[in-house]
Design a protein around this motif. Structure first.
Motif, short mmCIF file in Angstrom:
data_model
loop_
_atom_site.label_atom_id
_atom_site.label_comp_id
_atom_site.label_asym_id
_atom_site.label_seq_id
_atom_site.Cartn_x
_atom_site.Cartn_y
_atom_site.Cartn_z
N LEU A 50 0.70 5.31 8.57
CA LEU A 50 1.75 4.38 8.15
C LEU A 50 2.52 3.81 9.34
O LEU A 50 3.08 2.71 9.26
CB LEU A 50 2.68 5.01 7.12
CG LEU A 50 3.78 5.99 7.52
CD1 LEU A 50 5.06 5.27 7.92
CD2 LEU A 50 4.09 6.91 6.35
N VAL A 56 2.18 -0.63 4.57
CA VAL A 56 2.46 0.60 3.83
C VAL A 56 3.94 0.61 3.46
O VAL A 56 4.81 0.67 4.33
CB VAL A 56 2.10 1.86 4.65
CG1 VAL A 56 2.48 3.11 3.87
CG2 VAL A 56 0.61 1.87 4.97
N CYS A 106 0.83 -1.20 0.00
CA CYS A 106 0.00 0.00 0.00
C CYS A 106 0.87 1.25 0.00
O CYS A 106 1.96 1.26 0.57
CB CYS A 106 -0.89 -0.03 1.25
SG CYS A 106 -1.85 1.46 1.51
N TRP A 107 0.36 2.28 -0.65
CA TRP A 107 0.97 3.61 -0.60
C TRP A 107 -0.01 4.57 0.07
O TRP A 107 -1.23 4.46 -0.10
CB TRP A 107 1.27 4.12 -2.01
CG TRP A 107 2.52 3.56 -2.59
CD1 TRP A 107 2.70 2.28 -3.09
CD2 TRP A 107 3.78 4.21 -2.74
NE1 TRP A 107 3.99 2.11 -3.53
CE2 TRP A 107 4.67 3.29 -3.33
CE3 TRP A 107 4.23 5.50 -2.43
CZ2 TRP A 107 5.99 3.61 -3.62
CZ3 TRP A 107 5.54 5.82 -2.73
CH2 TRP A 107 6.41 4.87 -3.31
N ILE A 108 0.54 5.52 0.81
CA ILE A 108 -0.26 6.58 1.43
C ILE A 108 0.24 7.92 0.92
O ILE A 108 1.45 8.19 0.94
CB ILE A 108 -0.14 6.56 2.98
CG1 ILE A 108 -0.65 5.22 3.55
CG2 ILE A 108 -0.90 7.74 3.59
CD1 ILE A 108 -2.14 5.01 3.44
#
Length: 220
Positions: free
Chosen positions: A118, A124, A102-104
């Motif tokens: 995160l 993340v 996942c990216w934030i």
């Protein structure tokens, strides 16, 4: 770009979700600026970041924090908004159970929320932090920062001077195995007025480098 509604701690949360055609594609969640100063998921930077991730094949969600748009509840000074963000990530993971990473991405206030998220979610693997208000919010919880990422700031940001973010980045850079980068957009203010294209280009270049490096490592 389907409209979605999912359950949050304070009631319904309104969002926009773009599913990837690849079942195992990474997830990205984009968090908007301060709700009490006009921040919504339709903020121009949020909107552009959303499509930046979409163009790279990810399943992407942006949403309105509680009390914004059609999201229920009322502003909660960050604590409730962090719960909203966690619920958003839970929801998008439930829709994409095969996603491993996942990216934030967060803008201004959303950056502060994203960095807290995160810290709580080991899946993340990268972050984009735009106009982080390192002088107004406490980022000391980033000790250590668990993921590599990028801070982007405007050279002429009068809300948070570049030096405040540089100080934060210098602290985070001392960690082994974590690479924290900072880019400063010349002439840009806190809202990147007239400089959004340069901002998005900078983030896009960074994302492409990270994704290419990961693909190369996987190919081994």
């Amino acid at each position: 770009m389907p409209e979605v509604v999912f359950a949050g701690p304070a009631g319904r949360i309104e969002g926009r979700f773009h599913p990837s055609k690849t079942r195992s594609a990474p997830i990205a969640v984009v968090l908007h600026p301060h709700p009490q100063f006009g921040g919504t998921m339709n903020n121009q930077i949020v909107y552009q970041l959303y499509y930046l991730f979409v163009e790279r094949g990810m399943s992407v969600l942006r949403f309105n924090f509680r009390g914004v748009g059609r999201s229920q509840g009322s502003f909660d000074h960050g604590q409730g908004e962090l719960s909203d963000a966690a619920s958003a990530l839970d929801w998008v993971q439930s829709i994409n159970p095969d996603a491993r990473t996942c990216w934030i991405a967060g803008v201004s206030f959303g950056s502060w929320i994203g960095m807290q998220l995160l810290m709580r979610r080991p899946e993340v693997e990268g972050f984009i932090s735009v106009a982080a208000m390192a002088n107004l919010y406490d980022f000391s919880f980033l000790a250590p920062c668990p993921s590599s990422g990028l801070f982007v700031h405007g050279e002429r940001d009068s809300v948070t001077p570049v030096t405040a973010v540089q100080g934060l980045v210098e602290k985070l850079k001392t960690q082994r195995g974590i690479i924290i980068e900072q880019k400063v957009i010349p002439g840009a203010n806190h809202f990147f007025e007239g400089r959004i294209d340069e901002l998005i280009g900078t983030v896009g270049d960074y994302l492409d480098r990270r994704l290419a490096a990961k693909a190369a490592a996987a190919a081994g």
